[in-house]
Every structure is written in C-alpha cells, then in structure tokens.
Enzyme design. Sequence first.
Site, mmCIF file in Angstrom:
data_model
loop_
_atom_site.group_PDB
_atom_site.id
_atom_site.type_symbol
_atom_site.label_atom_id
_atom_site.label_comp_id
_atom_site.label_asym_id
_atom_site.label_seq_id
_atom_site.Cartn_x
_atom_site.Cartn_y
_atom_site.Cartn_z
ATOM 1 N N HIS A 132 0.833 -1.206 0.000
ATOM 2 C CA HIS A 132 0.000 0.000 0.000
ATOM 3 C C HIS A 132 0.868 1.256 0.000
ATOM 4 O O HIS A 132 0.623 2.185 -0.786
ATOM 5 C CB HIS A 132 -0.909 -0.009 1.222
ATOM 6 C CG HIS A 132 -1.695 1.255 1.406
ATOM 7 N ND1 HIS A 132 -2.728 1.641 0.582
ATOM 8 C CD2 HIS A 132 -1.577 2.252 2.343
ATOM 9 C CE1 HIS A 132 -3.220 2.800 0.983
ATOM 10 N NE2 HIS A 132 -2.541 3.194 2.052
ATOM 11 N N ARG A 141 4.725 10.435 -5.951
ATOM 12 C CA ARG A 141 6.134 10.834 -6.003
ATOM 13 C C ARG A 141 6.963 10.029 -6.990
ATOM 14 O O ARG A 141 8.148 10.283 -7.138
ATOM 15 C CB ARG A 141 6.760 10.695 -4.600
ATOM 16 C CG ARG A 141 6.169 11.625 -3.561
ATOM 17 C CD ARG A 141 6.879 11.497 -2.230
ATOM 18 N NE ARG A 141 6.710 10.168 -1.641
ATOM 19 C CZ ARG A 141 5.652 9.806 -0.901
ATOM 20 N NH1 ARG A 141 4.678 10.675 -0.681
ATOM 21 N NH2 ARG A 141 5.571 8.591 -0.395
ATOM 22 N N ASP A 232 -11.156 1.994 7.591
ATOM 23 C CA ASP A 232 -10.823 3.386 7.875
ATOM 24 C C ASP A 232 -11.253 4.243 6.680
ATOM 25 O O ASP A 232 -10.494 4.448 5.734
ATOM 26 C CB ASP A 232 -9.312 3.515 8.123
ATOM 27 C CG ASP A 232 -8.922 4.900 8.589
ATOM 28 O OD1 ASP A 232 -9.735 5.539 9.278
ATOM 29 O OD2 ASP A 232 -7.795 5.344 8.267
ATOM 30 N N ARG A 236 -10.200 11.212 0.148
ATOM 31 C CA ARG A 236 -8.881 11.435 -0.466
ATOM 32 C C ARG A 236 -8.679 12.868 -0.939
ATOM 33 O O ARG A 236 -7.553 13.384 -0.893
ATOM 34 C CB ARG A 236 -8.698 10.476 -1.649
ATOM 35 C CG ARG A 236 -8.824 9.000 -1.307
ATOM 36 C CD ARG A 236 -7.783 8.554 -0.296
ATOM 37 N NE ARG A 236 -7.862 7.104 -0.084
ATOM 38 C CZ ARG A 236 -7.146 6.448 0.821
ATOM 39 N NH1 ARG A 236 -6.312 7.103 1.606
ATOM 40 N NH2 ARG A 236 -7.264 5.142 0.951
ATOM 41 N N GLN A 239 -8.007 14.945 2.111
ATOM 42 C CA GLN A 239 -6.679 14.579 2.605
ATOM 43 C C GLN A 239 -5.565 15.216 1.772
ATOM 44 O O GLN A 239 -4.553 15.682 2.313
ATOM 45 C CB GLN A 239 -6.532 13.054 2.595
ATOM 46 C CG GLN A 239 -5.220 12.549 3.185
ATOM 47 C CD GLN A 239 -5.174 11.023 3.235
ATOM 48 O OE1 GLN A 239 -6.148 10.347 2.916
ATOM 49 N NE2 GLN A 239 -4.044 10.484 3.641
ATOM 50 N N THR A 348 -3.615 0.007 5.718
ATOM 51 C CA THR A 348 -4.249 -0.685 4.599
ATOM 52 C C THR A 348 -3.477 -1.944 4.227
ATOM 53 O O THR A 348 -2.258 -1.924 4.067
ATOM 54 C CB THR A 348 -4.352 0.239 3.381
ATOM 55 O OG1 THR A 348 -5.028 1.430 3.767
ATOM 56 C CG2 THR A 348 -5.119 -0.420 2.253
ATOM 57 N N GLU A 362 -5.983 2.760 -4.714
ATOM 58 C CA GLU A 362 -5.043 1.889 -5.420
ATOM 59 C C GLU A 362 -5.708 1.130 -6.561
ATOM 60 O O GLU A 362 -5.144 1.002 -7.651
ATOM 61 C CB GLU A 362 -4.433 0.885 -4.444
ATOM 62 C CG GLU A 362 -3.628 1.499 -3.321
ATOM 63 C CD GLU A 362 -3.343 0.466 -2.245
ATOM 64 O OE1 GLU A 362 -2.350 -0.278 -2.392
ATOM 65 O OE2 GLU A 362 -4.132 0.382 -1.283
#
Length: 420
Positions: A132, A141, A232, A236, A239, A348, A362
């Site tokens: 994850h 990144r 959870d 996104r 976040q 996760t 994902e």
Amino acid sequence: MPLLRSWVDSANSASCPFPLNNLPCGVFSKDDRAPHCGVAIGYKVLDVTALEAFGLLRLGEIPLFDKPSYNALMASGPENWRKFREILVDLLLEGSKWALAVRPLLHDLADVRLHLPFQVVEYTDFYAGRHHAFNVGTMFRGPENALPPNWLHIPIGYNGRASSVVVSGTEVRRPWGQIKGPNDSEPKFAPSERFDIELELGAIVGLPSEYGRPVSVEQADAMIFGYVLLNDWSARDIQAWEYQPLGPFQAKATATTISPWIVMKAALEPFRVSTPEREVPLLSYLNEPRPLLYNIDLEVGLRPKDGGESVISRTNYREMYYSAPQQLAHHTTCGCSMRTGDLLGSGTISGPTKESRGSLLELSWGGREPIELQDGTIRTFIEDYDTLVLRGSSQGDGFTIGFGECIGTVTPALNDPYAS
C-alpha cells in the site's frame, strides 16, 4: 488443532465462521431489552451476561459482564482471558453436562442487534503495509521516491478520533471539507468526491501499560486481547489538501467501522506467521521474538444500491510489514501509556497484485483506471448508497475462524451542513 465439536450443531460445519474454536466476543440486544455481552457459537449468540448472573460463569468476586462492554474482562488480564475460554468450551463442548442449562441462553444471530463490543478509549491508525505504501507513494512521487526515508525503519502512524469508531451496519454520511483541485486557484468547501475505504485489521489493547515505561514487542503481544476487521473511511480529496505538514486530520475523522465480533488472540494462535523479510535491519527494540502476524484471508465486496455484490479485492493479513505488537511497542517508546480499550488500525492491507489492493485509491490508481463491477457499472471512488463489506477468515483443520462482516453504506452529504 482439529475442530472442537459442540452440541450447538451449526457450529460444527467447516464453513461456519463461529465454531467452538473461535468464540468471538460481542455485545447484542434483542427486542427492547438492554444490551448484553455475548459470544457467537454457530449461528447463535450465547448470553454471557446471563451466564454470569446465573452462576454458570465466574471469574472472580466482581462481575465482569454486568455492563454492555468487554472492557472489564480485557482489563482483568490474560489469566482470566484463558479461564473465560476454558469455561465456555466446557459449557458448549459436545456431550457437556451443562447443555440443558445453557440452551435457553442461546439466541439466533438473525434475531439480535449487534453493538460496539468494547468502549474505544483511544484510536491510532498506522501506515504499515509495504505494498500500500509503495502504491500510494508511486502515484504521488514516482517509484524511485515511493517510500519515505523512514518507512523501512519505523511503523508510521497518526492518532485518530475514538469518537468516530462505529459498529458494522452504521450508515456513513459523505463528509464535507476543504478541497483544492490541481487546477483550482483557491480551496472550496464541498462534499468529498473521492471517498474511499481502507481494508485493515484492528488490534485491541486489553492490558494497559505504565506511563513513562516503554514495553517490548513480547510484552506488547501479551497486552493484545483480540482483533477486529476495520474500515478506515478516507476522503482522499480532503486529505490531499490538508495533509501537509502534519498528516491526516478531517479526511480520516468521518468514521472508522469495525466488525461486531472481537476474535480473541487465542483463537488465532494456530495461524501465526512471520512478517516479511526485512529490506533493511530494524532497530533491536522492534525485532520479533516469534511470528506475530496471522494467516487471515481478507476480501472487500461492493454493493451498488440496485445491484449485486462484486468482490473488488482479495488479500491476506500476512502481507503487513509491521505486526500489531511491533506497532504497539513502538507506540510506547515515548513513554505514553496504552489503555484498556485502545484500538490500533493496522494500516491498509494490500498485496502485490492489482486484485489484492485494499483501497479504491489503489484499485483505480488514483481514479485514472476505473474498475468495472459485475453489473457493468464502473467505479473510481465510492458513490452514494454504495455498501462496502469487509470479510476475514482463517482456515483450520475442518473449521473456519471468522470475524463476521464489517459493513457500511455511504449516504449523501448534507445539503447544507450548517443549516439550523
């Protein structure tokens, strides 16, 4: 260990999630009666509160089950945890002399309502799954910088909201929050459009630790009472705007759904497995004294409002890079005390293949690769009225150790969150 046969016939099926080998702990109510502590056996729930009141279950002078929570048993320590299971096995084992007395205290699972099985006093969520972390890091990144420099050395986590933990079946309302898209000059206040799940396992602390005294991984393992499935929920888009520099905040505070049954650690002993081979050596305080993960098959199902269920992910808890005892031991290094009722989310649980990814972030690769459901509709993130179902089980010799389902349905955001 083979199947322990019970006089409760449904518990003896190899596919039943609640055989005598399991005896998971929950809190239930029936009709308008007050909630009681119970254990699942077959497709029944045994009233543990009534067992204690009638003198069939005694673990000391002070009642442990007169309140609708397992916190008192958890705080009483591992010796009582062992005795609790021994007494229940004696009462429920095939041929038990207690069958006639116990039978009236059984209720059909289909006829009861399930509640939070313990009082959650603190909640910490980790970011401890290697696949994850690599997937998410790659999206933002690139693969060469996917893992932060500290990730292979330390179980990363954040402190969440205990008040947000809800039991399976509780509806989850789509949250509002500050969102700033890549082409927006300013943030806006709006409902989340990229609402997601995270497939996790939750470890529940039974024994507290002393303030100012870190615990070892060995001690941490002894402190854990049991495990639950954990979702959870994650916004996104909220976040992405808020997480720098201190990490998740409102994006993770909407809800954390847990399964209604605590599978005690003793039921999982036959399924212990080691964490993966280390890419770099851990500092000695995090070393495993023995295998501390478990071989638990996991899956995620998605049910649209008017469609059938599609299983969108299958993975296994053994994929975690850090175990719950390692996370718990690290949590105490600063001297903070852990309390009875602390809940630790694993992070996760994703595997190495696309089909084993534990979040829609994902599975859809950030929304760029929509997934197709059985009815032909597609998803990048969760839509209103979608129901998400987490399941977990371990396969023994002729029996299954199950967690029950962890279910949540997403309802639309409020039209105006500040309307009176």
